[in-house]
Motif scaffolding. Structure first.
Motif, PDB file in Angstrom:
ATOM      1  N   LYS A  35      41.698  42.519  34.320  1.00 28.41           N
ATOM      2  CA  LYS A  35      43.053  43.068  34.322  1.00 28.41           C
ATOM      3  C   LYS A  35      43.416  43.609  35.712  1.00 28.41           C
ATOM      4  O   LYS A  35      44.576  43.523  36.145  1.00 28.41           O
ATOM      5  N   ASN A  36      42.425  44.169  36.400  1.00 27.94           N
ATOM      6  CA  ASN A  36      42.633  44.652  37.767  1.00 27.94           C
ATOM      7  C   ASN A  36      43.039  43.488  38.671  1.00 27.94           C
ATOM      8  O   ASN A  36      43.982  43.595  39.467  1.00 27.94           O
ATOM      9  N   ILE A  37      42.359  42.358  38.530  1.00 32.90           N
ATOM     10  CA  ILE A  37      42.666  41.172  39.338  1.00 32.90           C
ATOM     11  C   ILE A  37      44.067  40.651  39.007  1.00 32.90           C
ATOM     12  O   ILE A  37      44.838  40.283  39.894  1.00 32.90           O
ATOM     13  N   ASP A  38      44.403  40.625  37.727  1.00 32.40           N
ATOM     14  CA  ASP A  38      45.738  40.170  37.321  1.00 32.40           C
ATOM     15  C   ASP A  38      46.826  41.059  37.896  1.00 32.40           C
ATOM     16  O   ASP A  38      47.890  40.570  38.314  1.00 32.40           O
ATOM     17  N   ALA A  39      46.562  42.364  37.916  1.00 36.78           N
ATOM     18  CA  ALA A  39      47.568  43.311  38.397  1.00 36.78           C
ATOM     19  C   ALA A  39      47.712  43.301  39.909  1.00 36.78           C
ATOM     20  O   ALA A  39      48.706  43.800  40.445  1.00 36.78           O
ATOM     21  N   ASN A  40      46.731  42.733  40.616  1.00 38.43           N
ATOM     22  CA  ASN A  40      46.759  42.744  42.079  1.00 38.43           C
ATOM     23  C   ASN A  40      46.801  41.332  42.650  1.00 38.43           C
ATOM     24  O   ASN A  40      46.200  41.049  43.690  1.00 38.43           O
ATOM     25  N   LYS A  41      47.501  40.459  41.936  1.00 37.50           N
ATOM     26  CA  LYS A  41      47.788  39.100  42.402  1.00 37.50           C
ATOM     27  C   LYS A  41      46.541  38.318  42.799  1.00 37.50           C
ATOM     28  O   LYS A  41      46.471  37.695  43.858  1.00 37.50           O
TER      29      LYS A  41
END
Length: 437
Positions: free
Chosen positions: A343-349
């Protein structure tokens, strides 16, 4: 307007399968965050393991009651959903029971009759699972790591299966044409009288409603899997294929460390010589694992495959003696942290932004890690070849080699081995004194 139901059906089908494909893509991305590991060896043995363990359920039936019920649900649910193919064709092309036009009536009747019997068996088995979990309250389902979501998740799946089986039987029972055939309605013929006072129009409405909710329910169930422990329905097959082939007690060695030890023991090696070109690259960036990205992709696949059945924890000697360790919690924590990283990766493009958290410490404590006796009871008990011990050992390796944070007893032992050539605090000259006593 005659094609409106078919268009609506196609849209629902595309949305359902599309969302599932999106989640599968995220799942694969998350698993690939792990370190690469070569698992291309022993292909024949791996195929055999997958056939015996995932398909044949060989480890499930070691506990006969749960194993038998699981086999019924597993086989029944898969076979019954063969009818989904007929539903999809009917939904897209506006036909009704296309199987009757393709197959002989006797063959079609045999298939649907088999599906109805299996539907009842699945319903009964799922009900017994619910009783074992919520009425009998088997101890392994009520451990401390089984908080509200894991408990509710298990029940949601049971309710899903009950509803889907009920919709299938109601759909058949209210299908007037199918009941008039009197072929294949081995169970639904006893349900049909419940609707005997209703007009044919109302029966058709009930049948259509059950038909629509049955396929929508299957699509919801399919997409719920990603968020559920029941992802193992899909991942058990690759997980058993890529499972550990080496003997359970065999530990992996770090090549860089092994090479260094061999050099230290070789009298012909000059310890002051400059390292060979490229030697620095052989030393890993980190010894062991402190976060999910340090684990191998197979270990991350293990985490997503965990069924939360608790067989590992119920056979763990550390857990049985009251220690904090639960192998099931190790896998659940690894999966939860991996989801958080995803989710961190998704939120930070597409890039991971340091969140000042990691698997070791924020999810899994050192107390849990050092409680493990490395007996492999957990890996032996797992019905889908998950290896919690490998994750525990990688985090221990990090603590010892990166943090020098081994327990006092272990540090003393290693000091004794270094100084005395044995784990005990005795001089080498005194090692054989016991024989004189």
């Amino acid at each position: 307007m005659d094609y409106l139901p078919n268009i609506i059906f196609a849209i629902i089908l595309i949305l359902g399968i599309g969302y599932f494909a999106k989640n599968v893509k995220s799942l694969i991305r998350n698993i690939k965050l792990g370190q690469d590991v070569d698992v291309s060896d022993h292909k024949s043995q791996r195929w055999k393991n997958m056939a015996m363990i995932a398909l044949g359920q060989s480890k499930m039936v070691r506990r006969p009651i749960a194993g038998f019920l699981h086999v019924v649900v597993y086989v029944g649910f898969i076979i019954i959903n063969i009818e989904v193919l007929e539903i999809i064709i009917d939904g897209l092309f506006g036909t009704h029971r296309i199987g009757l036009k393709i197959l002989p009536e006797s063959v079609y009747g045999f298939l649907i009759g088999s599906f109805e019997i299996l539907a009842v068996l699945v319903f009964v088995s799922v009900t017994l699972f619910w009783i074992r979990r919520n009425v009998i309250k088997l101890k392994r389902f009520w451990k401390s790591e089984m908080t509200s979501w894991p408990k509710n998740d298990a029940n949601f799946i049971l309710y899903f299966e009950m509803v889907l089986m009920t919709l299938f039987l109601v759909m058949n029972a209210t299908d007037v044409h199918f009941q008039h055939l009197n072929s294949g309605n081995v169970i639904s013929q006893f349900i049909a009288p419940w609707f005997g006072n209703l007009s044919e129009g109302v029966l058709h409405l009930i049948e259509r409603t059950a038909w629509w909710w049955h396929i929508i329910g299957i699509l919801i169930f399919l997409n719920y899997l990603y968020f559920s422990k029941h992802l193992h329905i899909l991942l058990a097959f690759p997980n058993t294929y890529y499972g550990k082939i080496a003997p359970k007690g065999q530990l992996n060695n770090l090549e860089a460390v092994t090479k260094e030890v061999k050099m230290m023991m070789d009298p012909n090696i000059d310890p002051f010589a400059a390292p060979a070109e490229g030697a620095e690259a052989e030393i890993p960036a980190k010894f062991g694992a402190s976060d999910v990205q340090d684990l191998s992709w197979v270990q991350l696949l293990n985490a997503y495959t965990c069924t939360e059945c608790g067989r590992c924890t119920s056979e763990c000697p550390a857990n049985l003696t009251g220690k904090k360790l639960s192998p099931r919690k190790i896998m659940m924590d690894t999966r939860d942290r991996l989801e958080e990283v995803g989710k961190n990766i998704d939120a930070n493009k597409g890039e991971f932004k340091d969140d000042n958290k990691q698997l070791l410490g924020d999810y899994i404590t050192t107390e849990e890690l050092w409680a493990c006796t490395t007996c492999n009871a957990c890996t032996e008990a797992c019905p889908v070849s998950i290896d919690p011990l490998s994750i525990i050992l990688e985090m221990r390796r990090y603590l010892v080699m990166e943090q020098s944070a081994a327990p006092t007893e272990l540090n003393n032992m290693m000091s004794n081995i270094e100084n005395n050539g044995a784990p005990w605090p005795y001089n080498q000259m005194d090692r054989l004194n016991w024989k004189d006593e």
